[in-house]
Design a protein around this motif. Structure first.
Motif, PDB file in Angstrom:
ATOM      1  N   TYR A 121     -35.292 -39.937 -29.094  1.00  0.00           N
ATOM      2  CA  TYR A 121     -33.814 -40.640 -31.138  1.00  0.00           C
ATOM      3  C   TYR A 121     -35.058 -41.123 -32.118  1.00  0.00           C
ATOM      4  O   TYR A 121     -35.473 -40.769 -33.269  1.00  0.00           O
ATOM      5  CB  TYR A 121     -33.098 -40.939 -30.857  1.00  0.00           C
ATOM      6  N   LEU A 122     -35.391 -42.605 -32.023  1.00  0.00           N
ATOM      7  CA  LEU A 122     -36.300 -43.394 -32.482  1.00  0.00           C
ATOM      8  C   LEU A 122     -37.206 -42.774 -32.730  1.00  0.00           C
ATOM      9  O   LEU A 122     -37.446 -43.316 -33.793  1.00  0.00           O
ATOM     10  CB  LEU A 122     -35.835 -44.842 -32.167  1.00  0.00           C
ATOM     11  N   ALA A 123     -37.831 -42.441 -32.161  1.00  0.00           N
ATOM     12  CA  ALA A 123     -39.837 -42.363 -31.624  1.00  0.00           C
ATOM     13  C   ALA A 123     -39.497 -40.759 -33.355  1.00  0.00           C
ATOM     14  O   ALA A 123     -40.466 -40.471 -34.413  1.00  0.00           O
ATOM     15  CB  ALA A 123     -40.273 -41.569 -31.051  1.00  0.00           C
ATOM     16  N   ILE A 124     -38.365 -39.916 -33.127  1.00  0.00           N
ATOM     17  CA  ILE A 124     -38.821 -38.325 -33.974  1.00  0.00           C
ATOM     18  C   ILE A 124     -37.240 -39.224 -34.708  1.00  0.00           C
ATOM     19  O   ILE A 124     -38.492 -38.732 -36.140  1.00  0.00           O
ATOM     20  CB  ILE A 124     -38.209 -37.645 -33.020  1.00  0.00           C
ATOM     21  N   CYS A 125     -36.847 -40.192 -34.975  1.00  0.00           N
ATOM     22  CA  CYS A 125     -35.756 -39.882 -36.109  1.00  0.00           C
ATOM     23  C   CYS A 125     -35.904 -40.357 -36.863  1.00  0.00           C
ATOM     24  O   CYS A 125     -35.576 -41.096 -38.183  1.00  0.00           O
ATOM     25  CB  CYS A 125     -34.149 -39.019 -35.605  1.00  0.00           C
ATOM     26  N   LEU A 219     -31.829 -34.981 -33.088  1.00  0.00           N
ATOM     27  CA  LEU A 219     -33.223 -34.783 -32.921  1.00  0.00           C
ATOM     28  C   LEU A 219     -33.659 -33.001 -33.751  1.00  0.00           C
ATOM     29  O   LEU A 219     -34.952 -33.127 -33.831  1.00  0.00           O
ATOM     30  CB  LEU A 219     -33.211 -34.647 -31.521  1.00  0.00           C
ATOM     31  N   ILE A 220     -32.602 -32.141 -32.741  1.00  0.00           N
ATOM     32  CA  ILE A 220     -32.323 -30.649 -33.744  1.00  0.00           C
ATOM     33  C   ILE A 220     -32.602 -31.026 -34.887  1.00  0.00           C
ATOM     34  O   ILE A 220     -33.779 -30.079 -35.781  1.00  0.00           O
ATOM     35  CB  ILE A 220     -31.617 -30.083 -32.935  1.00  0.00           C
ATOM     36  N   SER A 221     -31.724 -31.785 -35.562  1.00  0.00           N
ATOM     37  CA  SER A 221     -31.755 -31.412 -37.148  1.00  0.00           C
ATOM     38  C   SER A 221     -32.771 -32.038 -37.653  1.00  0.00           C
ATOM     39  O   SER A 221     -33.297 -31.202 -39.125  1.00  0.00           O
ATOM     40  CB  SER A 221     -30.412 -32.054 -37.389  1.00  0.00           C
ATOM     41  N   ARG A 225     -36.675 -29.797 -39.324  1.00  0.00           N
ATOM     42  CA  ARG A 225     -37.509 -30.188 -41.226  1.00  0.00           C
ATOM     43  C   ARG A 225     -39.026 -30.347 -40.950  1.00  0.00           C
ATOM     44  O   ARG A 225     -39.837 -29.886 -42.831  1.00  0.00           O
ATOM     45  CB  ARG A 225     -36.702 -31.167 -41.314  1.00  0.00           C
ATOM     46  N   SER A 226     -39.530 -30.844 -40.277  1.00  0.00           N
ATOM     47  CA  SER A 226     -41.059 -30.736 -40.201  1.00  0.00           C
ATOM     48  C   SER A 226     -41.701 -29.948 -39.473  1.00  0.00           C
ATOM     49  O   SER A 226     -41.660 -29.925 -37.723  1.00  0.00           O
ATOM     50  CB  SER A 226     -40.964 -31.983 -40.011  1.00  0.00           C
ATOM     51  N   ALA A 231     -43.150 -30.228 -33.026  1.00  0.00           N
ATOM     52  CA  ALA A 231     -44.334 -29.970 -32.270  1.00  0.00           C
ATOM     53  C   ALA A 231     -44.035 -31.400 -31.438  1.00  0.00           C
ATOM     54  O   ALA A 231     -43.663 -30.946 -30.103  1.00  0.00           O
ATOM     55  CB  ALA A 231     -45.585 -29.806 -33.097  1.00  0.00           C
ATOM     56  N   LYS A 232     -43.347 -32.558 -31.814  1.00  0.00           N
ATOM     57  CA  LYS A 232     -42.953 -33.786 -31.155  1.00  0.00           C
ATOM     58  C   LYS A 232     -41.791 -33.063 -29.681  1.00  0.00           C
ATOM     59  O   LYS A 232     -41.691 -33.448 -28.899  1.00  0.00           O
ATOM     60  CB  LYS A 232     -42.897 -34.971 -31.851  1.00  0.00           C
ATOM     61  N   PHE A 233     -40.901 -32.486 -30.750  1.00  0.00           N
ATOM     62  CA  PHE A 233     -39.738 -32.142 -30.151  1.00  0.00           C
ATOM     63  C   PHE A 233     -40.498 -31.789 -28.717  1.00  0.00           C
ATOM     64  O   PHE A 233     -39.639 -31.814 -27.427  1.00  0.00           O
ATOM     65  CB  PHE A 233     -38.987 -31.685 -30.839  1.00  0.00           C
ATOM     66  N   MET A 234     -40.980 -30.460 -29.101  1.00  0.00           N
ATOM     67  CA  MET A 234     -41.220 -29.530 -28.062  1.00  0.00           C
ATOM     68  C   MET A 234     -42.056 -30.232 -26.774  1.00  0.00           C
ATOM     69  O   MET A 234     -42.187 -30.105 -25.770  1.00  0.00           O
ATOM     70  CB  MET A 234     -41.987 -28.277 -28.226  1.00  0.00           C
ATOM     71  N   GLN A 235     -42.729 -31.133 -27.096  1.00  0.00           N
ATOM     72  CA  GLN A 235     -43.710 -32.113 -26.586  1.00  0.00           C
ATOM     73  C   GLN A 235     -43.267 -33.287 -25.936  1.00  0.00           C
ATOM     74  O   GLN A 235     -43.547 -33.506 -24.232  1.00  0.00           O
ATOM     75  CB  GLN A 235     -44.814 -32.650 -27.099  1.00  0.00           C
ATOM     76  N   THR A 236     -42.328 -33.608 -25.804  1.00  0.00           N
ATOM     77  CA  THR A 236     -41.977 -34.678 -25.124  1.00  0.00           C
ATOM     78  C   THR A 236     -39.650 -34.253 -24.774  1.00  0.00           C
ATOM     79  O   THR A 236     -39.555 -35.235 -23.906  1.00  0.00           O
ATOM     80  CB  THR A 236     -41.757 -35.912 -25.896  1.00  0.00           C
TER      81      THR A 236
END
Length: 309
Positions: A121-125, A219-221, A225-226, A231-236
């Protein structure tokens, strides 16, 4: 001392229907346990020895794999010994210890998964604040929380169970769990304190699940948007979701069957339900992360390539 159990040995009767297949079952179990040890220890060593992997996400993965080794060590050696033994006995103290390991392993797994969700959550949001929020001190606190909290709560639970007077010694499973031991108490025994602690434990770890759900909603929301965030979500995050889903399915299935299931089902099916959380996640998790996370996969491929050279 009237409320202290006089039971000194429990009989594990889950193997009674497999007398003719014990050699084959022993061979398969030993091989499977070696695979679990190899995968988990390999990834732990890769993360420890590679300075490029000394990041919060990989350190949390390392604790995740260590916890898998801890949980399986509480079951497989004893189970392998039972397969070669003429009678499947476990001491009263050993049964309580195994019950503690099983519960603390499962609760620690969920705690670590919750911390991993917070890290993602911190890394992506909140990427601009990631390094200021996920410091080494904060990471150490979260790791200690994920281990010490279940250890403390379940120590209380096991101590309360040890004070109950028992009127039975047969456990129709391959391993000891606290709920089954409590079901063996004498009718006059007071289990109110055990029920209160169990209820508080359930509330605590349901709150973990709610927190994970909340983080993934954000995370999904954020990811939609980007392209980079997707890509980061799918990877990690996808490996994390697979691990979380597998863990929840195996644990919930076992708990629901233990509470409400029928004892008329074949013993082998009951045995599988009872130990599936020790069969599937410990072997599957290192494979998922090893193949999906680029840095770990590249490190593994690099080691394989170097050996061939």
């Amino acid at each position: 001392m009237d409320n202290v159990s006089v039971v000194r040995v429990f009989m594990l009767t889950g193997l009674n229907e497999t007398m003719n297949y014990r050699v084959a079952l022993f061979t398969f179990t030993l091989l499977y346990y070696c695979i679990i040890l190899f995968f988990n220890i390999s990834l732990i060593m890769i993360i420890i020895l590679d300075a490029n992997l000394h990041e919060p996400m990989y350190i949390l993965l390392c604790t995740f794999f260590i916890n898998g080794l801890y949980g399986t060590a509480g079951f497989y050696p004893k189970f392998l010994f039972d397969l070669l033994s003429s009678s499947q006995e476990i001491s009263y103290e050993g049964c309580l210890l195994q019950a503690f390991i099983m519960y603390s392993f499962a609760c620690s797994d969920l705690s670590i998964l919750a911390v991993m969700a917070y890290d993602r959550y911190l890394a992506i949001c909140r990427p601009l604040h990631y390094h200021s929020l996920m410091t080494k001190r904060r990471l150490s606190q979260l790791v200690c929380f994920s281990w010490l909290t279940p250890f403390s709560i379940l120590s209380i639970n096991i101590v309360l169970t040890s004070r109950l007077k028992l009127c039975g010694t047969n456990i129709r499973r391959l391993l000891c769990v606290n709920w089954i031991i409590v079901k063996l108490v004498c009718p006059e025994a007071d289990t109110f304190s055990n029920g209160v602690v169990a209820y508080l434990t359930i509330v605590l770890y349901v709150s973990h699940g709610i927190f994970i759900l909340w983080t993934y909603m954000h995370l999904i929301s954020t990811s939609v948007r980007s392209k980079d965030d997707r890509a980061k979500f799918m990877q990690t995050c996808v490996p994390h979701l697979v691990s979380l889903t597998t863990f929840l399915v195996t644990i919930v299935f076992d708990v629901m069957y233990m509470r409400f299931g029928s004892s008329d089902l074949p013993q082998s099916f009951q045995n599988f339900i009872a130990i599936e959380f020790l069969l599937i996640p410990p072997a599957m998790n290192p494979m998922i992360y090893g193949f999906k996370l680029t840095k770990i996969r590249n490190r593994i491929l690099g080691l394989v390539y170097d050996k061939r050279q």
